[in-house]
Design a protein around this motif. Structure first.
Motif, PDB file in Angstrom:
ATOM      1  N   LYS A 128      39.263  43.214  29.564  1.00 10.53           N
ATOM      2  CA  LYS A 128      38.442  43.230  30.778  1.00 10.53           C
ATOM      3  C   LYS A 128      38.434  41.878  31.475  1.00 10.53           C
ATOM      4  CE  LYS A 128      35.194  46.766  29.218  1.00 10.53           C
ATOM      5  NZ  LYS A 128      33.801  47.034  28.873  1.00 10.53           N
ATOM      6  N   SER A 129      38.239  40.809  30.707  1.00  9.93           N
ATOM      7  CA  SER A 129      38.155  39.493  31.342  1.00  9.93           C
ATOM      8  C   SER A 129      39.513  39.055  31.894  1.00  9.93           C
ATOM      9  CB  SER A 129      37.579  38.449  30.381  1.00  9.93           C
ATOM     10  OG  SER A 129      38.409  38.277  29.270  1.00  9.93           O
ATOM     11  N   ALA A 130      40.606  39.345  31.177  1.00 13.83           N
ATOM     12  CA  ALA A 130      41.934  38.986  31.682  1.00 13.83           C
ATOM     13  C   ALA A 130      42.256  39.773  32.944  1.00 13.83           C
ATOM     14  CB  ALA A 130      42.993  39.230  30.610  1.00 13.83           C
ATOM     15  N   ALA A 131      41.883  41.042  32.972  1.00 15.30           N
ATOM     16  CA  ALA A 131      42.122  41.859  34.166  1.00 15.30           C
ATOM     17  C   ALA A 131      41.308  41.334  35.342  1.00 15.30           C
ATOM     18  CB  ALA A 131      41.783  43.318  33.889  1.00 15.30           C
ATOM     19  N   SER A 132      40.074  40.989  35.084  1.00 14.37           N
ATOM     20  CA  SER A 132      39.209  40.477  36.145  1.00 14.37           C
ATOM     21  C   SER A 132      39.742  39.164  36.709  1.00 14.37           C
ATOM     22  CB  SER A 132      37.792  40.295  35.607  1.00 14.37           C
ATOM     23  OG  SER A 132      36.966  39.730  36.597  1.00 14.37           O
ATOM     24  N   ARG A 133      40.090  38.244  35.825  1.00 16.83           N
ATOM     25  CA  ARG A 133      40.613  36.945  36.274  1.00 16.83           C
ATOM     26  C   ARG A 133      41.951  37.126  36.997  1.00 16.83           C
ATOM     27  NH1 ARG A 133      39.045  35.494  31.079  1.00 16.83           N
ATOM     28  NH2 ARG A 133      41.217  35.364  30.445  1.00 16.83           N
ATOM     29  N   GLY A 134      42.809  37.977  36.461  1.00 19.74           N
ATOM     30  CA  GLY A 134      44.104  38.215  37.088  1.00 19.74           C
ATOM     31  C   GLY A 134      43.975  38.824  38.464  1.00 19.74           C
ATOM     32  N   MET A 135      43.107  39.808  38.595  1.00 10.23           N
ATOM     33  CA  MET A 135      42.910  40.442  39.907  1.00 10.23           C
ATOM     34  C   MET A 135      42.313  39.457  40.905  1.00 10.23           C
ATOM     35  SD  MET A 135      44.256  43.363  39.912  1.00 10.23           S
ATOM     36  CE  MET A 135      43.621  44.014  41.441  1.00 10.23           C
ATOM     37  N   ALA A 136      41.377  38.627  40.461  1.00 15.71           N
ATOM     38  CA  ALA A 136      40.787  37.631  41.361  1.00 15.71           C
ATOM     39  C   ALA A 136      41.858  36.665  41.861  1.00 15.71           C
ATOM     40  CB  ALA A 136      39.668  36.876  40.642  1.00 15.71           C
ATOM     41  N   THR A 137      42.729  36.240  40.953  1.00 13.24           N
ATOM     42  CA  THR A 137      43.815  35.335  41.345  1.00 13.24           C
ATOM     43  C   THR A 137      44.761  36.025  42.316  1.00 13.24           C
ATOM     44  OG1 THR A 137      43.684  34.179  39.229  1.00 13.24           O
ATOM     45  CG2 THR A 137      45.733  33.943  40.469  1.00 13.24           C
TER      46      THR A 137
END
Length: 166
Positions: free
Chosen positions: A147-156
């Motif tokens: 979840k956190s990797a997906a969130s950070r990746g999408m934000a980037t």
């Protein structure tokens, strides 16, 4: 269980192209991606007799492709760092331009620039359409990390693509 329980030919026919395309997103090179997928099928063939559930074969292949892609990238990094060897120029496949139209090229560049962990999570989520649980299993991480990797990746990705479109 015998190797007859896992129909490698049917798996190959059904999933080869999808796995190669997934690997291309991870290693950014068609030839290496094809090698990765071939190696994953060879590993499955060796392990087919020990699989408890023949339905797990696709998950095994997906996990193998991710892990083998990581190995390819690590070898490239070592070669660049220690041997100062130039990477061979990637040759696009015949369907490359059909798959990567102009509007997708910027997104693909942005995905390829993400840190490895975020890129793997997003490729498995949006290209492979896996659930958080399946991604966690494939990458050997917790669902919370997914979840956190997906969130950070999408934000980037949003930030990079918004900047590019301005």
């Amino acid at each position: 269980m015998s190797t007859d329980d896992v129909d490698l030919h049917a798996l190959y026919q059904a999933h080869w192209r999808y796995l190669v395309r997934m690997a291309v997103l991870l290693v950014d090179d068609v030839a290496s991606a094809e090698d990765v997928v071939q190696d994953a099928f060879v590993a499955l063939h060796r392990k087919a007799g020990t699989l408890r559930d023949p339905d797990a074969a696709v998950g095994y292949l997906r996990t193998s492709v991710v892990n083998l892609s990581r190995s390819v990238i690590r070898r490239r990094q070592v070669a660049r760092k220690h041997l100062k060897v130039a990477e061979p120029e990637a040759v696009a496949g015949a369907d490359h331009h059909v798959l990567l139209r102009d509007e997708h090229r910027a997104a693909l560049r942005a995905v390829q620039a993400l840190p490895r962990h975020q890129r793997e999570v997003l490729v498995l989520r949006y290209w492979s359409d896996l659930s958080e649980r399946q991604i966690a299993e494939a990458l050997g991480i917790s669902p919370g990390s997914v979840k956190s990797a997906a969130s950070r990746g999408m934000a980037t990705l949003h930030r990079v693509l918004d900047d590019e479109l301005r």
